[in-house]
Write a protein that holds these residues in place. Structure first.
Motif, mmCIF file in Angstrom:
data_model
loop_
_atom_site.group_PDB
_atom_site.id
_atom_site.type_symbol
_atom_site.label_atom_id
_atom_site.label_comp_id
_atom_site.label_asym_id
_atom_site.label_seq_id
_atom_site.Cartn_x
_atom_site.Cartn_y
_atom_site.Cartn_z
ATOM 1 N N GLY A 263 0.831 -1.198 0.000
ATOM 2 C CA GLY A 263 0.000 0.000 0.000
ATOM 3 C C GLY A 263 0.863 1.244 0.000
ATOM 4 N N LYS A 264 0.617 2.130 0.953
ATOM 5 C CA LYS A 264 1.418 3.341 1.083
ATOM 6 C C LYS A 264 2.548 3.177 2.093
ATOM 7 C CE LYS A 264 -2.349 6.487 -0.167
ATOM 8 N NZ LYS A 264 -3.144 7.676 0.264
ATOM 9 N N GLY A 265 2.693 1.981 2.615
ATOM 10 C CA GLY A 265 3.720 1.758 3.624
ATOM 11 C C GLY A 265 4.548 0.527 3.332
ATOM 12 N N TYR A 266 5.010 -0.118 4.389
ATOM 13 C CA TYR A 266 5.860 -1.294 4.270
ATOM 14 C C TYR A 266 5.459 -2.312 5.332
ATOM 15 C CZ TYR A 266 8.901 2.032 1.823
ATOM 16 O OH TYR A 266 9.396 2.977 0.969
ATOM 17 N N ARG A 267 5.714 -3.590 5.022
ATOM 18 C CA ARG A 267 5.525 -4.617 6.029
ATOM 19 C C ARG A 267 6.827 -5.396 6.202
ATOM 20 N NH1 ARG A 267 4.406 -9.965 4.466
ATOM 21 N NH2 ARG A 267 4.271 -10.303 2.201
ATOM 22 N N LEU A 268 7.066 -5.852 7.397
ATOM 23 C CA LEU A 268 8.284 -6.584 7.715
ATOM 24 C C LEU A 268 8.228 -7.984 7.104
ATOM 25 C CD1 LEU A 268 10.966 -6.634 9.360
ATOM 26 C CD2 LEU A 268 9.633 -7.635 11.234
ATOM 27 N N ILE A 269 9.250 -8.333 6.327
ATOM 28 C CA ILE A 269 9.364 -9.670 5.743
ATOM 29 C C ILE A 269 10.197 -10.579 6.640
ATOM 30 C CG2 ILE A 269 10.334 -11.010 3.829
ATOM 31 C CD1 ILE A 269 7.820 -9.624 3.066
ATOM 32 N N SER A 270 11.350 -10.066 7.079
ATOM 33 C CA SER A 270 12.271 -10.897 7.846
ATOM 34 C C SER A 270 13.114 -10.060 8.791
ATOM 35 C CB SER A 270 13.216 -11.671 6.918
ATOM 36 O OG SER A 270 12.512 -12.501 6.031
ATOM 37 N N HIS A 271 13.428 -10.651 9.931
ATOM 38 C CA HIS A 271 14.404 -10.105 10.878
ATOM 39 C C HIS A 271 15.574 -11.071 10.843
ATOM 40 C CE1 HIS A 271 16.455 -8.662 14.346
ATOM 41 N NE2 HIS A 271 15.456 -7.916 14.776
ATOM 42 N N LEU A 272 16.719 -10.617 10.302
ATOM 43 C CA LEU A 272 17.840 -11.519 10.059
ATOM 44 C C LEU A 272 18.848 -11.565 11.196
ATOM 45 C CD1 LEU A 272 18.465 -10.836 6.275
ATOM 46 C CD2 LEU A 272 17.274 -12.731 7.323
ATOM 47 N N GLY A 273 18.500 -10.996 12.349
ATOM 48 C CA GLY A 273 19.429 -11.025 13.468
ATOM 49 C C GLY A 273 20.558 -10.036 13.277
ATOM 50 N N TYR A 274 21.656 -10.274 13.993
ATOM 51 C CA TYR A 274 22.772 -9.332 13.979
ATOM 52 C C TYR A 274 23.799 -9.707 12.916
ATOM 53 C CZ TYR A 274 21.302 -7.066 18.318
ATOM 54 O OH TYR A 274 20.621 -6.339 19.259
ATOM 55 N N GLY A 275 24.386 -8.687 12.317
ATOM 56 C CA GLY A 275 25.448 -8.885 11.345
ATOM 57 C C GLY A 275 26.209 -7.589 11.155
ATOM 58 N N ALA A 276 27.271 -7.649 10.364
ATOM 59 C CA ALA A 276 28.096 -6.469 10.098
ATOM 60 C C ALA A 276 27.816 -5.958 8.692
ATOM 61 C CB ALA A 276 29.573 -6.812 10.254
ATOM 62 N N ALA A 277 27.714 -4.649 8.545
ATOM 63 C CA ALA A 277 27.566 -4.055 7.215
ATOM 64 C C ALA A 277 28.939 -4.056 6.525
ATOM 65 C CB ALA A 277 27.024 -2.640 7.340
ATOM 66 N N PRO A 278 28.962 -4.074 5.164
ATOM 67 C CA PRO A 278 27.823 -4.080 4.247
ATOM 68 C C PRO A 278 27.177 -5.458 4.110
ATOM 69 C CG PRO A 278 29.874 -4.064 3.011
ATOM 70 C CD PRO A 278 30.255 -3.923 4.459
ATOM 71 N N ILE A 279 25.989 -5.473 3.477
ATOM 72 C CA ILE A 279 25.172 -6.674 3.337
ATOM 73 C C ILE A 279 25.089 -7.009 1.849
ATOM 74 C CG2 ILE A 279 22.861 -7.607 3.690
ATOM 75 C CD1 ILE A 279 22.861 -5.159 5.921
ATOM 76 N N VAL A 280 25.484 -8.211 1.483
ATOM 77 C CA VAL A 280 25.625 -8.579 0.075
ATOM 78 C C VAL A 280 24.337 -9.210 -0.449
ATOM 79 C CG1 VAL A 280 26.919 -9.960 -1.591
ATOM 80 C CG2 VAL A 280 28.095 -8.945 0.379
ATOM 81 N N VAL A 281 23.849 -8.688 -1.572
ATOM 82 C CA VAL A 281 22.726 -9.285 -2.291
ATOM 83 C C VAL A 281 23.293 -9.925 -3.549
ATOM 84 C CG1 VAL A 281 20.559 -8.863 -3.500
ATOM 85 C CG2 VAL A 281 21.076 -7.615 -1.389
ATOM 86 N N THR A 282 23.141 -11.232 -3.676
ATOM 87 C CA THR A 282 23.709 -11.967 -4.799
ATOM 88 C C THR A 282 22.682 -12.139 -5.914
ATOM 89 O OG1 THR A 282 23.058 -14.204 -4.123
ATOM 90 C CG2 THR A 282 25.002 -13.263 -3.052
ATOM 91 N N GLU A 283 23.117 -12.716 -7.028
ATOM 92 C CA GLU A 283 22.207 -13.035 -8.134
ATOM 93 C C GLU A 283 21.634 -14.445 -7.993
ATOM 94 O OE1 GLU A 283 21.062 -10.910 -10.553
ATOM 95 O OE2 GLU A 283 22.031 -9.522 -9.172
ATOM 96 N N GLN A 284 22.185 -15.231 -7.079
ATOM 97 C CA GLN A 284 21.650 -16.565 -6.798
ATOM 98 C C GLN A 284 20.294 -16.420 -6.119
ATOM 99 O OE1 GLN A 284 24.453 -19.341 -4.934
ATOM 100 N NE2 GLN A 284 22.864 -19.869 -3.444
ATOM 101 N N MET A 285 19.330 -17.287 -6.482
ATOM 102 C CA MET A 285 17.973 -17.124 -5.980
ATOM 103 C C MET A 285 17.433 -18.392 -5.333
ATOM 104 S SD MET A 285 16.303 -14.766 -9.014
ATOM 105 C CE MET A 285 15.167 -13.865 -7.980
ATOM 106 N N SER A 286 16.559 -18.200 -4.342
ATOM 107 C CA SER A 286 15.846 -19.291 -3.691
ATOM 108 C C SER A 286 14.364 -18.905 -3.649
ATOM 109 C CB SER A 286 16.360 -19.511 -2.270
ATOM 110 O OG SER A 286 17.738 -19.830 -2.264
ATOM 111 N N TYR A 287 13.513 -19.745 -4.197
ATOM 112 C CA TYR A 287 12.074 -19.473 -4.271
ATOM 113 C C TYR A 287 11.789 -18.112 -4.910
ATOM 114 C CZ TYR A 287 11.090 -23.532 -1.341
ATOM 115 O OH TYR A 287 10.985 -24.813 -0.847
ATOM 116 N N GLY A 288 12.605 -17.735 -5.897
ATOM 117 C CA GLY A 288 12.366 -16.502 -6.632
ATOM 118 C C GLY A 288 12.887 -15.248 -5.966
ATOM 119 N N TRP A 289 13.599 -15.396 -4.847
ATOM 120 C CA TRP A 289 14.164 -14.244 -4.148
ATOM 121 C C TRP A 289 15.684 -14.386 -4.085
ATOM 122 C CZ3 TRP A 289 11.394 -10.427 -0.940
ATOM 123 C CH2 TRP A 289 10.003 -10.461 -1.137
#
Length: 360
Positions: A263-289
């Protein structure tokens, strides 16, 4: 205004305040190399901003030897100043060191072509303003103009789609910050194909309300970083959020949240716990994500972990078992988001956060 190279390899630096400066390269030594080291520290190209500030006057660092490590630092500086990357400190590198900004660069606009346009496109890709799937073709098209305008708007400088001194200078300083956030090598994992992207720097009130709703009243997160990225290739950007608080027991790792527009906002998909930045987004996919890679020092050991979509949410990270551990010796490619220097007083203030907002 300045001379050509002499037989001794000396050049005259722009302006009367400077004496003749030598051309320095691998194997050079002496007082001029000490000066070079101090200038690299000054412009945050040797140790990173906070280390450079603390150690600027530490004489032990200024040994005056141009070794291979120094050559790499010079090349790094040349890259962010849009100079030929050769590790040789010539007249133009000296000038850029003293000026702390790019020099002798052309004004670029729609219709410009050439290697300097390709360098601009690569730089805007690193800052997250150039679309990831757009061509690095050296042609200043409408796509490149859009990226320039997007960068200018985010940085609060003149928005005209033209790359003049102000835009070159701002872009260089942003790239200098990105350069120092490279992820550490662990278990021979190849990270050479990772592009680093700084977080966005403007407030999104709807996102802040979504963050607030996701927090319990006991938490005290006061700042955040975020990047928009299309994680499921549906043409809509999800949001990776990195929360920062002074209350955490681990001052270098913070919670990672994934939000999806709704809608006009956002909903939480996942809380991934603690980690160090930066956060890598790869081209490998699981269930379309797209799979996410998180760096963490779980149980005191530096390591990389996958977070993978299971059809409803992301699962993984350091606390999800060794099955999510990134295998040794593999190569990871993708975009490393939130490649900022994370501090307790930087990032965006969570202005709409209140202790009772999670009840709303």
């Amino acid at each position: 205004m300045f001379s050509e190279f002499s037989e001794q390899g000396y050049v005259l630096v722009l302006g009367n305040i400077f004496q003749y400066k030598p051309t320095l390269k691998l194997g050079s030594s002496g007082a001029e190399v000490v000066e070079l080291q101090k200038l690299l520290l000054r412009w945050k190209a040797l140790l990173g901003s906070r280390q450079a500030e603390r150690q600027f006057h530490n004489a032990k660092l200024h040994k005056g030897k141009f070794d291979r490590a120094m050559k790499m630092m010079v090349e790094e500086f040349q890259e962010v100043m849009f100079l030929p990357v050769n590790g040789v400190v010539d007249i133009f590198t000296w000038q850029a060191l003293y000026a702390g900004s790019p020099i002798h660069l052309p004004k670029l606009k729609r219709g410009s072509k050439g290697e300097i346009v390709k360098a601009l496109q690569k730089a805007l890709l690193k800052t997250g303003d150039y679309l990831y799937d757009s061509p690095l073709d050296g042609i200043f098209s409408s796509v490149t103009e859009w990226a320039v305008r997007h960068f200018q708007r985010r940085m609060g400088i003149t928005v005209d789609g033209i790359v003049g001194f102000e835009t070159w200078d701002t872009l260089s300083k942003i790239l200098l910050a990105v350069t120092h956030q490279h992820l550490p090598v662990v278990r021979s994992i190849d990270l050479s194909q990772i592009w680093y992207v700084l977080s966005e720097n403007h407030h999104d009130l709807a996102l802040e309300m979504a963050i607030a709703r996701s927090l319990s009243p006991e938490t005290n997160f006061t700042r955040y970083y975020y990047n928009r990225v299309d994680l499921n290739d549906d043409g809509k950007n999800e949001v990776i959020v990195y929360l920062v608080t002074a209350d955490t027991s681990n001052s270098k790792e913070y919670p990672i949240l994934i939000f999806q527009p709704e809608g006009k906002g956002y909903r939480l998909i996942s809380h991934l716990g603690y980690g160090a930045a930066p956060i890598v987004v790869t081209e490998q996919m699981s269930y379309g994500w797209k799979d996410i890679v998180i760096h963490s020092k779980h149980q005191g050991e530096s390591n990389y972990w996958f977070a993978q979509f299971d059809g409803e949410q992301y699962l993984g990270g350091a606390h999800s078992g060794r099955s999510y551990e990134v295998p040794t010796n593999i190569a990871i490619s993708g975009m490393a988001y939130i490649a900022d220097e994370i501090t307790l007083d930087s990032g965006l203030e969570l202005e709409n956060y209140h202790a009772d907002s999670w009840l709303e």
